[in-house]
Design an enzyme around this catalytic site. Structure first.
Site, PDB file in Angstrom:
ATOM      1  N   ILE A  19       0.732  -1.293   0.099  1.00 10.95           N
ATOM      2  CA  ILE A  19       0.078   0.120  -0.156  1.00 10.95           C
ATOM      3  C   ILE A  19       0.870   1.134   0.107  1.00 10.95           C
ATOM      4  O   ILE A  19       0.516   2.080  -0.738  1.00 10.95           O
ATOM      5  CB  ILE A  19      -0.885   0.006   1.218  1.00 10.95           C
ATOM      6  CG1 ILE A  19      -2.025  -1.004   1.111  1.00 10.95           C
ATOM      7  CG2 ILE A  19      -1.633   1.381   1.328  1.00 10.95           C
ATOM      8  CD1 ILE A  19      -3.075  -1.373   2.320  1.00 10.95           C
ATOM      9  N   ASP A  64      14.068   2.684  10.701  1.00 11.83           N
ATOM     10  CA  ASP A  64      13.467   1.649  11.604  1.00 11.83           C
ATOM     11  C   ASP A  64      12.221   2.135  12.410  1.00 11.83           C
ATOM     12  O   ASP A  64      12.464   3.203  13.403  1.00 11.83           O
ATOM     13  CB  ASP A  64      14.340   0.846  12.805  1.00 11.83           C
ATOM     14  CG  ASP A  64      13.675  -0.143  13.581  1.00 11.83           C
ATOM     15  OD1 ASP A  64      12.299  -0.194  13.660  1.00 11.83           O
ATOM     16  OD2 ASP A  64      14.294  -0.919  14.135  1.00 11.83           O
ATOM     17  N   ASN A  91       1.872   4.890   7.259  1.00 14.73           N
ATOM     18  CA  ASN A  91       1.543   3.521   6.641  1.00 14.73           C
ATOM     19  C   ASN A  91       2.186   2.260   7.364  1.00 14.73           C
ATOM     20  O   ASN A  91       2.260   1.119   6.955  1.00 14.73           O
ATOM     21  CB  ASN A  91       1.837   3.516   5.212  1.00 14.73           C
ATOM     22  CG  ASN A  91       1.466   2.187   4.467  1.00 14.73           C
ATOM     23  OD1 ASN A  91       0.261   1.777   4.580  1.00 14.73           O
ATOM     24  ND2 ASN A  91       2.450   1.496   3.906  1.00 14.73           N
ATOM     25  N   SER A 139      -7.042  -0.055   9.162  1.00 16.53           N
ATOM     26  CA  SER A 139      -7.605  -1.441   8.788  1.00 16.53           C
ATOM     27  C   SER A 139      -8.957  -1.655   9.134  1.00 16.53           C
ATOM     28  O   SER A 139      -9.356  -1.005  10.235  1.00 16.53           O
ATOM     29  CB  SER A 139      -6.624  -2.549   9.359  1.00 16.53           C
ATOM     30  OG  SER A 139      -7.090  -3.709   8.871  1.00 16.53           O
ATOM     31  N   TYR A 152      -2.948  -6.545  16.344  1.00 12.31           N
ATOM     32  CA  TYR A 152      -3.127  -5.716  15.121  1.00 12.31           C
ATOM     33  C   TYR A 152      -4.126  -5.063  15.059  1.00 12.31           C
ATOM     34  O   TYR A 152      -4.281  -3.794  14.903  1.00 12.31           O
ATOM     35  CB  TYR A 152      -3.046  -6.746  14.020  1.00 12.31           C
ATOM     36  CG  TYR A 152      -3.051  -6.090  12.552  1.00 12.31           C
ATOM     37  CD1 TYR A 152      -1.910  -5.293  12.083  1.00 12.31           C
ATOM     38  CD2 TYR A 152      -4.264  -5.943  11.936  1.00 12.31           C
ATOM     39  CE1 TYR A 152      -2.194  -4.558  10.762  1.00 12.31           C
ATOM     40  CE2 TYR A 152      -4.295  -5.394  10.602  1.00 12.31           C
ATOM     41  CZ  TYR A 152      -3.414  -4.699  10.298  1.00 12.31           C
ATOM     42  OH  TYR A 152      -3.725  -4.144   8.985  1.00 12.31           O
ATOM     43  N   LYS A 156      -4.834  -0.808  15.300  1.00 12.38           N
ATOM     44  CA  LYS A 156      -5.425  -0.061  14.346  1.00 12.38           C
ATOM     45  C   LYS A 156      -6.622   0.759  14.829  1.00 12.38           C
ATOM     46  O   LYS A 156      -6.981   1.756  14.345  1.00 12.38           O
ATOM     47  CB  LYS A 156      -5.899  -0.969  13.147  1.00 12.38           C
ATOM     48  CG  LYS A 156      -4.542  -1.362  12.195  1.00 12.38           C
ATOM     49  CD  LYS A 156      -3.643  -0.633  11.879  1.00 12.38           C
ATOM     50  CE  LYS A 156      -2.656  -1.124  10.990  1.00 12.38           C
ATOM     51  NZ  LYS A 156      -1.476  -0.036  10.875  1.00 12.38           N
TER      52      LYS A 156
END
Length: 252
Positions: A19, A64, A91, A139, A152, A156
């Site tokens: 993406i 990083d 992102n 997401s 995750y 998000k």
């Protein structure tokens, strides 16, 4: 509607593949100067070359995104290379799968804190520009339950909440903040491309959840990002835009 980003200087944290790469190329094609960062040198340089092919400034640097010092150094370097920052795209993801300590650590340090830190580092530059804005990539896992990926999904969800808070904080300064929440996106070498072979049952079940009969593409996310970055979206802020082809509507 033609979207022209000529003169815009766009910094993409996590922009060498998937993406992020799609957004970088779409912005360059629309006329923007673009800086990207990532950890992998080969993919980073390849994407930098593809950006440069559009005839605009293309800057890339290893970073990083789990480390504060790296982020601060990268944003300052990008601003110098581009001559300022008009748009910041966050992102980055640690892709914390499951609920292990490692998954939670990766999700917190990259998905959440890299977004916080990059925004903080870029803000002095954004405040100098008219029409500056921030685009956070979250997401649909942050909008719904995320049984397979709780770390995750929670991270998000935090990015989504942060987006709305940032929008409220920065509106008086004329800085817009929006969020794109992609559904399942398939691209060569990506998670869903890999799941075709290593977890076909999961891939097929996820594909079946897509009413349009396919997963999304990076270009479909990038098109929304280009709009949000542009003056065409001048009164759009605090929005969470799910780009998922209606994923999850079946059986709802």
């Amino acid at each position: 509607m033609i979207i022209d980003l000529t003169g815009k200087r766009i910094v993409i944290a996590g922009g060498s593949r998937g993406i992020g790469r799609g957004i970088a190329l779409a912005c360059a094609e629309a006329g923007a100067d673009v800086s990207i960062c990532a950890r992998g040198a080969a993919a980073l340089e390849a994407t930098r070359g593809d950006i440069e092919a559009f005839g605009h400034i293309a800057h890339a640097a290893a970073c990083d995104l789990g480390k504060l010092a790296d982020i601060e150094a990268y944003v300052a370097d990008a601003a110098k290379a581009l001559g300022g920052i008009d748009v910041l795209v966050n992102n980055a993801s640690g892709f914390g799968i499951g609920s292990t300590e490692e998954a939670w650590d990766a999700s917190f340090s990259v998905d959440i804190m890299a977004t916080v830190r990059a925004c903080r580092a870029a803000l002095p530059f954004l405040q100098r520009e008219r029409g500056a804005n921030i685009i956070n990539i979250a997401s649909v896992s942050g909008l719904n339950t995320s049984v397979r990926t709780p770390a995750y999904g929670a991270a998000k969800a935090a990015v989504i909440h942060l987006t709305r808070t940032q929008a409220a904080q920065l509106a008086s300064a004329g800085i817009r903040v929006n969020c794109i929440a992609p559904g399942s996106i398939e691209f060569p070498g990506g998670v869903w491309d890999q799941r075709k072979t290593d977890a076909p049952a999961l891939y097929n079940a996820t594909l079946a959840s897509c009413p349009m009969g396919r997963m999304g593409t990076v270009e479909e996310i990038a098109d929304v990002a280009v709009f949000l970055a542009s003056a065409r979206a001048s009164w759009v802020t605090a929005q969470i835009i799910a780009v998922n082809g209606g994923q999850g509507l079946r059986g709802a």
